[in-house]
Design a protein around this motif. Structure first.
Motif, PDB file in Angstrom:
ATOM      1  N   ARG A 150     -20.038  72.720 -22.505  1.00  0.00           N
ATOM      2  CA  ARG A 150     -21.003  73.601 -22.766  1.00  0.00           C
ATOM      3  C   ARG A 150     -20.610  74.543 -23.985  1.00  0.00           C
ATOM      4  O   ARG A 150     -19.388  75.218 -23.831  1.00  0.00           O
ATOM      5  N   GLN A 165     -21.013  78.744 -25.358  1.00  0.00           N
ATOM      6  CA  GLN A 165     -21.303  80.103 -24.688  1.00  0.00           C
ATOM      7  C   GLN A 165     -20.987  81.149 -25.850  1.00  0.00           C
ATOM      8  O   GLN A 165     -20.249  81.117 -26.634  1.00  0.00           O
ATOM      9  N   ASN A 214     -20.480  78.227 -17.016  1.00  0.00           N
ATOM     10  CA  ASN A 214     -21.132  77.116 -16.498  1.00  0.00           C
ATOM     11  C   ASN A 214     -20.332  76.508 -15.336  1.00  0.00           C
ATOM     12  O   ASN A 214     -20.617  76.695 -14.235  1.00  0.00           O
TER      13      ASN A 214
END
Lengths: 380, 143
Positions: free
Chosen positions: B38, B40, B49
């Motif tokens: 992910r 960010q 996450n």
């Protein structure tokens, strides 16, 4: 959660004013004195204190010393505008655990002498360099999404501000006590488009206090205790997601559980944190009084004044009373208890038996509600 | 009129320093988690996450769309108050959805707020804060 064995037995508020420059402890002391008088007890009964003023400049035990309190339990709460409700939840937890019988919850603000406290480091470094619009800008951005997606209008949001002002005309503690018309609301100076001046609270000095007690002690001390029926909180809703629907808030996470004992239809009034009219609409939707996106038509189809079919912020809320700078949400709780006890005088909601209180506080990086909290109170 | 000094971002933490030094070199850096993949922003100590701590930096392509915006007429800081008075225009603050599926806060420049639409395509540019050599990552509507 459903709550057993916890009552509120007293409330107190200062007037909300900018006429004087006193320090926070002066306002908190006055509010607490009012709450003790209202409960009919001495301060020696109070063995715990929860404090939720955002801009308190000292440690909570120091404040307790200043107020002459000797305590078995002390709690600092820092959930911004949700702190009032959260402080009552903390006190209720401690009472249910048997740690103490009577606690005072305090929240207030003194904007002249204590204008600021801790901050969000992300807001400081990653938001404020791009215009420093403050809370109004954060709300404005989300309100614009709601207006575009659901057709919500400024007139609908204005009805919240205008109706609350009508309530405030009967509240001698309120800062604003002159009528507000829809024309004035719509034509006011823009602060952060689409938010105008009357979408924003006036920052004032003032405080509120509430006395929380075990049911056993409440029955001994009070002729008319108000019962805490259910309460809930959520911090950082959808925090792990990136491209969230920003119009949805943490209230939706606990709404069904909150109303599992007393239904939405049984609620006689709602005291909903109103940093801005738009967050009142968000609470109405996310707490399930209407479908998501239908908040505007819900407002159109109800009379929100104290004498209406869905009374909201019967003392005028912060939009009319003023917002004690960083002062949490206890003024909403005080008004709820006042109404349930039938002590609201000319603005009394007829035969009020159950009431909802909602509070929200702090901003996430791209979401306007970080902490959401709510509770239901009942006269038995 | 006396010039009011702007507040610059704090760069005490290494993650923040890396990001803002990237901006000075005209790069917008996101953190990617090597465990769950992910992206960010803003930068932080862990992946928000999966709580993984192996994060590496990746440059954003600089294209995105406007999720929403406001035109700030009355800001909270004296620096921006002065800027608005001088320019006679509000500051447009926006939530921008980057092509990398990350939502960020920035400013839209060279734009009349009355002309701006949700969903408008925008592209990254860098602009010095007036009176300093410190650059900020801002956006303008792409043609």
């Amino acid at each position: 959660m459903q709550r057993e064995g916890v009552c509120i037995i007293g409330y107190g508020e200062t007037a909300y004013t900018n006429r004087e420059e006193r320090s926070l402890d002066v306002y908190l002391a006055e509010a607490m004195k009012g709450a003790l008088d209202n409960a009919g007890i001495s301060k020696e009964e109070v063995r715990g204190m929860a404090e939720g003023s955002m801009f308190l400049q000292e440690y909570t035990p120091h404040l307790a010393e200043r107020l002459g309190l000797e305590l078995d339990w002390v709690q600092r709460v820092d959930c911004g505008g949700a702190s009032g409700i959260v402080s009552i939840r903390r006190a209720a937890d401690a009472i249910q655990a048997g740690s103490l019988d009577v606690a005072v919850c305090l929240c207030g603000g003194a904007r002249h002498l204590h204008p600021a406290g801790p901050t969000s480091l992300w807001a400081r470094d990653y938001v404020d360099p791009f215009g420093a619009g403050g809370p109004a800008a954060a709300i404005a951005i989300t309100q614009r999404v709601h207006m575009a997606k659901y057709g919500t209008t400024r007139q609908q949001l204005g009805k919240i501000a205008v109706s609350q002002r009508e309530n405030a005309l009967l509240n001698d503690k309120a800062y604003f006590r002159t009528p507000l018309t829809m024309e004035e609301y719509l034509n006011a100076e823009m602060i952060a488009d689409p938010l105008g001046l009357y979408d924003c609270c006036r920052r004032v000095n003032g405080a509120a206090a509430v006395i929380v007690a075990s049911e056993r002690r409440a029955r001994e001390l009070s002729a008319n205790p108000i019962y805490l029926v259910s309460d809930a909180e959520r911090t950082n809703f959808q925090a792990k997601e990136q491209l969230i629907d920003g119009t949805l808030s943490g209230f939706s996470a606990f709404s069904d559980e909150l109303f599992s004992r007393i239904s939405r239809e049984q609620i006689d009034f709602a005291q909903l944190y109103d940093g801005f009219p738009f967050v009142v609409l968000m609470q109405l939707e996310d707490l399930g009084f209407c479908k998501k996106g239908m908040g505007g038509s819900f407002i159109d189809s109800h009379d929100l004044t104290y004498k209406g079919d869905f009374p909201v912020n019967t003392g005028g809320g912060q939009l009319s009373s003023g917002q004690p700078a960083g002062g949490g949400s206890l003024l909403f709780v005080a008004e709820a208890v006042r109404q349930l006890r039938g002590e609201a005088g000319p603005r009394q909601v007829k035969n009020a038996k159950a009431g909802l209180v909602g509070g929200l506080g702090l901003f996430s990086y791209t979401s306007p509600i970080m902490c959401a909290a709510a509770m239901i109170l009942e006269r038995r | 009129m006396q010039a009011v000094k702007p507040k610059l971002p704090s760069m005490v933490e290494l993650n923040d320093r890396t990001f803002w030094e990237g901006v000075q070199n005209e790069k917008f850096l996101l953190q990617r988690c090597s465990d769950c993949g992910r992206l960010q922003f803003p930068p932080g100590p862990v992946c928000r996450n999966c709580f993984g701590s192996h994060l590496f930096w990746e440059q954003a392509c600089g294209r995105g769309t406007i999720y929403s915006f406001t035109a700030i007429h009355v800001p909270a800081s004296p620096f921006f108050k002065q800027q608005i008075e001088t320019s006679g225009r509000p500051i447009i603050q926006a939530f921008i959805d980057l092509e990398e599926q990350v939502r960020i806060v920035s400013e839209i420049v060279d734009c009349d707020p009355g002309e701006l639409r949700l969903g408008a395509r925008v592209s990254l540019m860098f602009q010095k804060i007036e009176g300093t050599d410190f650059k900020l990552p801002k956006f303008r509507v792409s043609g």
